[in-house]
Design a protein around this motif. Structure first.
Motif, PDB file in Angstrom:
ATOM      1  N   ASP A  67      48.981  31.348 -62.302  1.00 43.90           N
ATOM      2  CA  ASP A  67      49.120  32.368 -61.504  1.00 43.90           C
ATOM      3  C   ASP A  67      48.268  33.562 -62.123  1.00 43.90           C
ATOM      4  O   ASP A  67      48.489  33.774 -63.106  1.00 43.90           O
ATOM      5  N   ALA A  68      48.048  34.535 -60.961  1.00 44.92           N
ATOM      6  CA  ALA A  68      47.209  35.853 -61.151  1.00 44.92           C
ATOM      7  C   ALA A  68      45.983  35.332 -61.991  1.00 44.92           C
ATOM      8  O   ALA A  68      45.637  36.528 -62.683  1.00 44.92           O
ATOM      9  N   GLY A  69      45.332  34.637 -61.708  1.00 42.19           N
ATOM     10  CA  GLY A  69      44.267  34.295 -62.540  1.00 42.19           C
ATOM     11  C   GLY A  69      43.045  34.851 -61.789  1.00 42.19           C
ATOM     12  O   GLY A  69      42.051  35.096 -62.450  1.00 42.19           O
ATOM     13  N   LYS A 185      50.078  41.282 -67.903  1.00 43.87           N
ATOM     14  CA  LYS A 185      49.653  42.555 -67.343  1.00 43.87           C
ATOM     15  C   LYS A 185      49.490  42.456 -65.947  1.00 43.87           C
ATOM     16  O   LYS A 185      50.056  43.227 -65.118  1.00 43.87           O
ATOM     17  N   ARG A 186      48.724  41.463 -65.216  1.00 40.86           N
ATOM     18  CA  ARG A 186      49.032  41.456 -63.847  1.00 40.86           C
ATOM     19  C   ARG A 186      50.098  41.034 -63.199  1.00 40.86           C
ATOM     20  O   ARG A 186      50.501  41.820 -62.265  1.00 40.86           O
ATOM     21  N   LEU A 187      50.961  40.390 -63.769  1.00 37.50           N
ATOM     22  CA  LEU A 187      52.328  40.201 -63.370  1.00 37.50           C
ATOM     23  C   LEU A 187      53.159  41.597 -63.158  1.00 37.50           C
ATOM     24  O   LEU A 187      54.121  41.506 -62.177  1.00 37.50           O
ATOM     25  N   ASP A 204      56.511  32.730 -60.723  1.00 36.03           N
ATOM     26  CA  ASP A 204      55.289  32.808 -61.639  1.00 36.03           C
ATOM     27  C   ASP A 204      55.773  33.080 -62.960  1.00 36.03           C
ATOM     28  O   ASP A 204      55.102  32.769 -63.956  1.00 36.03           O
ATOM     29  N   VAL A 205      57.163  33.905 -63.153  1.00 39.09           N
ATOM     30  CA  VAL A 205      57.543  34.061 -64.508  1.00 39.09           C
ATOM     31  C   VAL A 205      58.021  32.558 -65.220  1.00 39.09           C
ATOM     32  O   VAL A 205      58.094  32.428 -66.229  1.00 39.09           O
TER      33      VAL A 205
END
Length: 283
Positions: A67-69, A185-187, A204-205
């Motif tokens: 996630d958030a890649g 950072k992105r999350l 995601d978390v």
């Protein structure tokens, strides 16, 4: 750019730690945005037009990441520049009840390109060797009695990709290798920015708790499925714009090898075309 440094050698057993999440030799962002990316995207647009016009080959692009890649952004900033008529995108999510009644490759067929198209799988059939392992989702009937189910699926996937390539469809695979700190950072940006809240999922978390498992599984699947006909490219995904540039350059390299050409008119069609030109000009 030497794109080979990001390509995983077939048969090589890798660890993701062997591939940096940030390239210390990357091109400066201003230079990328002002010079390299626009030039690379223009070449990609031209090659894609020729692929679409010729209709002899297709390209399947696989984007995998935690996630958030950065997969969605790569699609937005690169592939959105291409001719929509020669492009299709499929986001592979949790399988539906109907999809569960079929083999695990069945649900991605609508995302496969036609000849003359680039098809993009945002996540892909590789999810079937990732999520079921993390969350123990395999049904009893899916587990063979006499062999490792994951090695069996790697073999099946390799056979499937070879089948595609041998039938005129190149397979290009990208793993966005993002660091745990950068993902955090992105999350947090998604959570704190009201304009980005829609991108955030509470799962995601939760999935971050499985970080090490994901790293091991990604490394294993890449080691088993980076082949001569369909190699993986591991990207330094902390560097967002540089990663997008690498993706564009790899795509250009693949399309240059295909070398698509605009169709040539027959003499008869050329005569008809000349008549149509005269008719329009004399109106």
């Amino acid at each position: 750019m030497d794109i080979k440094k990001y390509r995983v050698t077939p048969g090589e057993s890798i660890h993701l730690s062997d591939y940096p999440t940030s390239d210390e030799n990357r091109i400066a962002e201003d230079e990328l945005l002002d010079q390299h990316i626009p030039k690379s995207v223009e070449e990609l647009k031209e090659l894609h037009w020729r692929l679409h016009a010729e209709e002899k080959n297709g390209v399947l692009v696989i984007l995998q990441a935690i996630d958030a890649g950065g997969k969605d952004e790569a699609i937005s900033y690169i592939f959105s520049n291409l001719n929509a008529q020669g492009l299709r995108t499929l986001s592979v999510k949790k399988p539906s009840d109907t999809e569960k009644k079929h083999d695990y490759l069945w649900r991605i067929h609508e995302g496969l390109p036609e000849k003359g198209e680039v098809g993009i799988l945002n996540r892909s059939y590789y999810e079937e060797v990732i999520a079921p392992r993390i969350h123990d989702l395999l049904e009893e009937e899916e587990v063979p009695d006499d062999q490792d189910v994951w090695k069996m699926r790697y073999r099946q996937i390799n056979d499937f990709e070879r089948y595609l390539v041998e039938n005129g469809f190149r397979v290009v695979k990208f793993l966005f290798n993002v660091s745990k700190d950068e993902q955090k950072k992105r999350l947090l940006e998604r959570i704190k920015d009201p304009k980005k809240n829609f991108e955030f999922s509470f799962s995601d978390v939760e999935e971050r708790e499985h970080w090490d498992e994901y790293q091991d599984i990604f490394a294993e699947l890449v080691s088993h499925t980076s082949t001569e006909h369909a190699p993986w490219h591991v990207l330094p995904a902390d560097d967002e714009w540089f990663t997008r540039y690498i993706v564009t350059e790899v795509m250009n390299d693949v399309l240059r090898e295909i070398d698509p050409q605009y169709p040539k008119l027959t003499d008869e069609d050329q005569e008809k075309l000349d008549e149509a030109i005269k008719k329009l000009e004399n109106e």
